[in-house]
Design an enzyme around this catalytic site. Structure first.
Site, short mmCIF file in Angstrom:
data_model
loop_
_atom_site.label_atom_id
_atom_site.label_comp_id
_atom_site.label_asym_id
_atom_site.label_seq_id
_atom_site.Cartn_x
_atom_site.Cartn_y
_atom_site.Cartn_z
N THR A 193 0.85 -1.19 0.00
CA THR A 193 0.00 0.00 0.00
C THR A 193 0.88 1.24 0.00
OG1 THR A 193 -1.82 1.16 1.10
CG2 THR A 193 -0.17 0.17 2.53
N ASN B 170 -1.03 4.04 1.00
CA ASN B 170 -1.96 4.82 1.81
C ASN B 170 -1.27 5.23 3.11
OD1 ASN B 170 -3.90 5.17 4.03
ND2 ASN B 170 -5.46 4.68 2.52
N ASP C 147 -6.94 -5.44 2.87
CA ASP C 147 -8.09 -4.89 2.18
C ASP C 147 -9.14 -4.72 3.25
OD1 ASP C 147 -9.20 -3.89 -0.24
OD2 ASP C 147 -10.58 -5.58 -0.23
N TYR D 180 -13.58 6.73 6.85
CA TYR D 180 -14.94 6.88 7.38
C TYR D 180 -14.95 7.11 8.90
CZ TYR D 180 -16.26 5.04 2.80
OH TYR D 180 -16.41 4.86 1.45
N ASP D 181 -13.79 7.29 9.52
CA ASP D 181 -13.70 7.44 10.97
C ASP D 181 -14.66 8.47 11.57
OD1 ASP D 181 -11.80 5.46 10.90
OD2 ASP D 181 -10.13 6.71 11.57
N ARG E 210 -8.39 -3.23 12.01
CA ARG E 210 -7.04 -3.43 11.48
C ARG E 210 -6.09 -3.92 12.58
NH1 ARG E 210 -6.68 0.96 8.89
NH2 ARG E 210 -7.54 0.09 7.01
#
Length: 195
Positions: A7, A9, A70, A154-155, A181
């Site tokens: 990733t 991110n 994912d 979306y936290d 996670r």
């Protein structure tokens, strides 16, 4: 041990680094150029495996361990959407904010002000000899209004079960204990230590 993340991110890299301090954690983009990985599987697990294998093969180095994740949010009022489409729910080049606002708008369109929801994280670990997967979940409520500036994705709209604040309002330590996670990562660490 070198752990290469499939990733780029920044939020995910930061979170995984913080939880895997006993590993040298590096995003694959520090080793090779970023490339597009087509995530066309139908489950979080299979998309994580796709990413891990794609990066492992591109690195062309049998000594690395690749970790891919994912993850996404599933909202009951929307029949489980966005699910595996969470990262691009607001459109192909949508930002985190676009995705967040699209999801809040779509929940609102059902006539609800909130809905039961859950996050899923699937992690795949790929080496030259093996592939393993683990999962973590976090349950709670999706709101139609963002609250708090913390976290990412979306936290700001998700209140974990047993709490009255969103992930965007909770401190990092609390989030770390609750996170889908972090639950998947604690299992992944056990797998990594057995390799």
């Amino acid at each position: 041990m070198k752990l290469v993340l499939a990733t780029s991110n920044k939020g995910k890299v930061r979170e995984i680094k913080a939880m895997c301090e006993d590993f040298e954690v590096i995003p694959y983009t520090q080793l090779i150029d970023e490339f597009e990985i087509i995530e066309d599987a139908h489950t979080f697990k299979d998309n994580a495996l796709l990413k891990a294998h794609a990066v492992f093969n591109a690195l062309n180095d049998d000594s690395v361990i690749v970790l891919a994740d994912d993850s996404g949010i599933s909202v009951e009022a929307l029949g489980g959407a966005p699910g595996i489409y969470s990262a691009r729910y607001g459109g192909e080049n949508a930002s985190d904010k676009d995705n967040l606002h699209t999801l809040m708008k779509n929940i609102k369109a059902t006539g609800a002000t909130s809905s039961p929801a859950f996050y899923t994280a699937a992690m795949a670990i790929v080496t030259k000899d093996s592939e393993r997967t683990v999962h973590g979940w976090m349950y709670g409520t999706a709101l139609t209004q963002a609250q708090g500036e913390g976290g990412f994705g979306y936290d700001p709209m998700f209140v974990p079960l047993g709490y009255d604040k969103t992930l965007g309002e909770l401190d990092d330590e609390t989030k770390k204990k609750l996170s889908h996670r972090s639950k998947a990562l604690s299992l992944a660490r056990k797998v990594l230590k057995s390799l």
